[in-house]
Each structure stands twice: as structure tokens, then as C-alpha cells.
Design an enzyme around this catalytic site. Structure first.
Site, short mmCIF file in Angstrom:
data_model
loop_
_atom_site.label_atom_id
_atom_site.label_comp_id
_atom_site.label_asym_id
_atom_site.label_seq_id
_atom_site.Cartn_x
_atom_site.Cartn_y
_atom_site.Cartn_z
N ARG A 72 0.84 -1.19 0.00
CA ARG A 72 0.00 0.00 0.00
C ARG A 72 0.88 1.24 0.00
O ARG A 72 2.02 1.21 0.43
CB ARG A 72 -0.90 0.00 1.24
CG ARG A 72 -1.92 -1.13 1.20
CD ARG A 72 -2.84 -1.05 2.38
NE ARG A 72 -2.11 -0.97 3.63
CZ ARG A 72 -2.49 -0.26 4.68
NH1 ARG A 72 -3.59 0.45 4.64
NH2 ARG A 72 -1.77 -0.26 5.78
N LYS A 84 4.66 -11.29 9.71
CA LYS A 84 3.89 -11.19 8.45
C LYS A 84 4.18 -12.38 7.52
O LYS A 84 5.31 -12.56 7.06
CB LYS A 84 4.26 -9.87 7.77
CG LYS A 84 3.39 -9.49 6.62
CD LYS A 84 3.33 -7.98 6.54
CE LYS A 84 2.99 -7.44 5.19
NZ LYS A 84 2.93 -5.96 5.23
N ARG A 102 0.64 -0.70 14.60
CA ARG A 102 1.80 -1.29 15.29
C ARG A 102 1.39 -1.66 16.70
O ARG A 102 0.79 -0.83 17.39
CB ARG A 102 2.95 -0.28 15.39
CG ARG A 102 3.61 0.05 14.09
CD ARG A 102 4.59 -1.04 13.67
NE ARG A 102 5.16 -0.78 12.36
CZ ARG A 102 4.55 -1.08 11.21
NH1 ARG A 102 3.38 -1.66 11.22
NH2 ARG A 102 5.12 -0.82 10.05
P1 ATP Z 1 3.11 -2.95 7.77
O1 ATP Z 1 3.15 -4.37 7.32
O2 ATP Z 1 4.45 -2.34 7.86
O3 ATP Z 1 2.23 -2.71 8.94
P2 ATP Z 1 1.35 -2.37 5.68
O4 ATP Z 1 0.44 -3.43 6.13
O5 ATP Z 1 0.77 -1.06 5.39
O6 ATP Z 1 2.49 -2.06 6.71
P3 ATP Z 1 1.85 -3.23 3.05
O7 ATP Z 1 1.85 -1.99 2.29
O8 ATP Z 1 0.66 -4.10 3.00
O9 ATP Z 1 2.25 -2.93 4.52
O10 ATP Z 1 3.10 -4.13 2.64
C1 ATP Z 1 4.39 -3.55 2.41
C2 ATP Z 1 5.30 -3.84 3.56
O11 ATP Z 1 5.44 -5.24 3.79
C3 ATP Z 1 6.71 -3.37 3.29
O12 ATP Z 1 6.88 -2.07 3.76
C4 ATP Z 1 7.61 -4.37 4.00
O13 ATP Z 1 7.91 -3.93 5.31
C5 ATP Z 1 6.77 -5.60 4.14
N1 ATP Z 1 7.19 -6.67 3.22
C6 ATP Z 1 7.68 -6.58 1.96
N2 ATP Z 1 7.87 -7.78 1.41
C7 ATP Z 1 7.49 -8.69 2.35
C8 ATP Z 1 7.44 -10.11 2.38
N3 ATP Z 1 7.80 -10.86 1.35
N4 ATP Z 1 6.99 -10.68 3.52
C9 ATP Z 1 6.60 -9.96 4.57
N5 ATP Z 1 6.62 -8.62 4.61
C10 ATP Z 1 7.06 -7.99 3.50
#
Ligand code: ATP
Length: 240
Positions: free
Chosen positions: A40, A104, A238
Site C-alpha cells: 500500500r 507477516k 503497530r
Molecule cells: P506494515 O506491514 O508495515 O504494517 P502495511 O500493512 O501497510 O504495513 P503493506 O503496504 O501491506 O504494509 O506491505 C508492504 C510492507 O510489507 C513493506 O513495507 C515491508 O515492510 C513488508 N514486506 C515486503 N515484502 C514482504 C514479504 N515478502 N513478507 C513480509 N513482509 C514484506
């Protein structure tokens, strides 16, 4: 749905979004590797060739684009239920992540565009970590989860389970909206009644106890000033 598999592309979501004008039925695009995977708000999704299941599914809904709040959460429920059925316990982090042991495991990115008939084409992107190299976490700079047991399963079977679950979820969401998913989402909530912060562009927007989600998919936060609903928008959660 038609199905396409490519070894590598920039982003399966971007690929499908650029082709929505020519689609007449659902299309699933799978990539073994993405060189410009998206999260996102311009964040990036990292992949290693063959280490994860990544796909985007373009699907027509009769709802208008502004009536899609809660769809990323509904997709999270559908995927979590498939993983539970495969003996992989996962939980949901508001608004759009799937966690395993608090880390995640999968990300969801929903993008959409209005179609000619007043409805919407949605593009639902899913990145599910299967088996990551040891260096992955250090390179990313945050703890992530994978699922080596799932990695040994036949990928086509796993994909078929997910495609079926998503098709059902889209139809249910189109008819009933998020209300059909609210109770299940709350049952899978990773931070139920835990203290969390809501972050927007690096700033702490709110702090409170994450009660759960309401009937539209907004996160209900218990704060000193009472219970407030938080809209997903571009904000991140967070644990405190
Ligand atoms: P966050 O997970 O930091 O709370 P978000 O849910 O808004 O934020 P997204 O935009 O859904 O995050 O996903 C992008 C984020 O996921 C990146 O900023 C990185 O930190 C994390 N990310 C990137 N690749 C992977 C992966 N393969 N597995 C897990 N996390 C990842």
C-alpha cells in the site's frame, strides 16, 4: 477464471490493472518472481524467485468503487480460512496482513477501477511467503514468517483452494458487504484488546486498545476519549 503463469514480471497487480479495459471475465495472473512488487501507499513487496506464491485476481463486482471498504479484510478472512483448513494457524492484522506467530506471512493489496456498467473491476493481489532464504529478514529489516510445510504442498492445489475461496468471498461481499465477514474477522484478530498505535506517514495518529472491527471494517479503538472507529486509508498498525 482464465489463468496465466509467468516466471517474472514487475507487479501482477500493475499488469492486470493496465489490462482491465480488455477483460470480459475474471483473470488470475501468477508470477514466480516480481521485480517491482507493490504494497500500500507506494511501499514495496519483496520476493525471491520461487520462494512465495504471488498472484493477482481481477474480478468484476456490481458494487461501485466507493462501496469497497472492508474488501481487503474480507479477502484476509478467505485466505486465513484456507490456511486454517491446511493446518496452518494464522491471524489477521488490520487492515490487510496475515500473520503467523505475530510475523507477516502474507500481504494483500486491493486495487480497483470503475467499469462501464457502474460496477467495479477489482484486482486483488496476494503475496504468500512459502520458503524464504535466511538472509531475507535481514535484507528486509523486519521479522517475517514463511511456511515451509505449505511450500512442500503442490502449488497448483494450493492456488486452486485460494482461487475458490476468493471467488466465494467476492460474491458474498458483492451481495452483503463486509457484514458477512465481520464476526470471522474478529475471531481471527491478532491484536484483540491489545494496545496498538495507528501510524500515518510516520506520525502516531491514535493510540488505544484494538477492540475489533465494525460492520464496515473500520478498526474500533478504545481510547481515553471513548471508542473511535479508524478508517484504513493508508494508515498502518503497530503493537505497543
Ligand atoms: P506494515 O506491514 O508495515 O504494517 P502495511 O500493512 O501497510 O504495513 P503493506 O503496504 O501491506 O504494509 O506491505 C508492504 C510492507 O510489507 C513493506 O513495507 C515491508 O515492510 C513488508 N514486506 C515486503 N515484502 C514482504 C514479504 N515478502 N513478507 C513480509 N513482509 C514484506
Amino acid at each position: 477464471a482464465d489463468v496465466e503463469v509467468v516466471a517474472e514480471t514487475g507487479s501482477t497487480n500493475a499488469d492486470l490493472l493496465s489490462r482491465l479495459g480488455e477483460l470480459t471475465k475474471p483473470l488470475l495472473r501468477v508470477a514466480l518472481h516480481q521485480t517491482a512488487g507493490r504494497g500500500r501507499a507506494g511501499r514495496s513487496w519483496q520476493s525471491v524467485p520461487g520462494g512465495m506464491l504471488m498472484f493477482s485476481l481481477a474480478w468484476p463486482l456490481s458494487r461501485e468503487t466507493h462501496a469497497l471498504m472492508g474488501l481487503p479484510l474480507a479477502v484476509g478472512v478467505a485466505i486465513a480460512d484456507v490456511l486454517h483448513a491446511l493446518d496452518l494457524p494464522v491471524q489477521l492484522k488490520w487492515p490487510n496482513d496475515i500473520l503467523r506467530d505475530g510475523k507477516k506471512l502474507a500481504g494483500i493489496l486491493i486495487e480497483s477501477a470503475a467499469n462501464k456498467n457502474g460496477g467495479t473491476w477489482i484486482v486483488a493481489g496476494v503475496g504468500l511467503n512459502l520458503q524464504l532464504p535466511e538472509t531475507f529478514e535481514a535484507n528486509l529489516g523486519r521479522a517475517v514468517a514463511d511456511a515451509p510445510w505449505l511450500a512442500r504442498m503442490d502449488r497448483n492445489t494450493l492456488l486452486a483452494h485460494l482461487l475458490n475461496a476468493l471467488a466465494k468471498a467476492f460474491e458474498q461481499f458483492d451481495q452483503h458487504g463486509f457484514s458477512a465477514f465481520q464476526a470471522r474477522w474478529n475471531a481471527l484478530h491478532a491484536y484483540a484488546n491489545q494496545e496498538v498505535q495507528i501510524i500515518d506517514h510516520g506520525q502516531i495518529l491514535q493510540r488505544g486498545f484494538a477492540v475489533g472491527v465494525d460492520v464496515s471494517g473500520r478498526l474500533l479503538l478504545q481510547t481515553a476519549a471513548g471508542q473511535i472507529p479508524v478508517l484504513a486509508g493508508d494508515v498502518s498498525l503497530r503493537p505497543v
